[in-house]
Design an enzyme around this catalytic site. Structure first.
Site, PDB file in Angstrom:
ATOM      1  N   GLY A  10      -5.175  10.763   6.331  1.00 28.64           N
ATOM      2  CA  GLY A  10      -4.841  12.071   5.775  1.00 28.64           C
ATOM      3  C   GLY A  10      -3.648  11.929   4.858  1.00 28.64           C
ATOM      4  O   GLY A  10      -3.002  10.870   4.818  1.00 28.64           O
ATOM      5  N   SER A  83      -4.095   5.760   4.038  1.00 20.59           N
ATOM      6  CA  SER A  83      -5.345   5.039   3.738  1.00 20.59           C
ATOM      7  C   SER A  83      -6.250   5.871   2.832  1.00 20.59           C
ATOM      8  O   SER A  83      -7.288   6.363   3.273  1.00 20.59           O
ATOM      9  CB  SER A  83      -6.053   4.579   5.009  1.00 20.59           C
ATOM     10  OG  SER A  83      -6.125   5.550   6.002  1.00 20.59           O
TER      11      SER A  83
END
Length: 179
Positions: A10, A83
């Protein structure tokens, strides 16, 4: 017991680290837990990397390798890293699953407007003002998961409610024993 990887993804300030800590405390009652926090990994394991796509992929790949090594030895690994790119998250999932390691992706998903309004570090304000280059979700992309194992809206539920939902998922997947 085989290890597992719980991968929180996130944008910055979404609550990944907070949830990792809350879930880690609950899971540690059942099995060994290690939390790989993106901020800590970036300053230690990935020191010197920048924020190009290649460097971000290298950082996430390193987190994935460490998570897989730990999980191979029975550790329940929780990662909390932005990520931002789907292909590298998929690569890490494939690496873990090729070794028989469960990999669950949890998308910590408050809306961008909420992130900006609740930005305690002032990073979004600085990025919107052009003071921070390569800021995920503002000047660099964030590729949201299309089929996460769980979608958590930290703007709409408490940490406890989110942690309860995650623990319920872990129990349903037989990764921890119901208490």
């Amino acid at each position: 017991m085989t290890g597992a990887i719980l991968w929180f993804t996130g944008m910055s300030g979404a609550g990944k680290s907070t949830l990792a800590t809350a879930v880690g405390a609950r899971v540690s009652a059942h099995r060994p837990v290690e939390i790989l926090d993106g901020d800590v990994v970036r300053t230690q394991l990935s020191k010197g990397l920048g924020f190009s796509r290649e460097d971000r992929d290298t950082n996430v790949r390193r987190i994935g390798v460490v998570a897989t090594l730990l999980a191979r030895h029975g550790v329940f690994v929780i990662t909390a890293a932005i990520s931002p790119y789907a292909n590298i998250r998929d690569e890490v999932r494939t690496m873990a699953e090729a070794e028989g390691i469960a990999f669950l992706e949890v998308f910590v998903n408050p809306p961008l407007a909420w992130l900006i309004a609740h930005d305690v570090k002032g990073l979004y304000k600085r990025a919107l003002a052009g003071e921070i280059a390569h800021f995920t979700g503002i000047t660099d992309p964030y590729e949201a998961p299309t089929a996460p194992d769980l979608d958590i809206r930290t703007d709409a539920e408490s940490v406890e409610q989110s942690a309860d939902r995650i623990v319920t998922l872990l129990q349903a997947r037989n990764l921890i024993v119901p208490t």
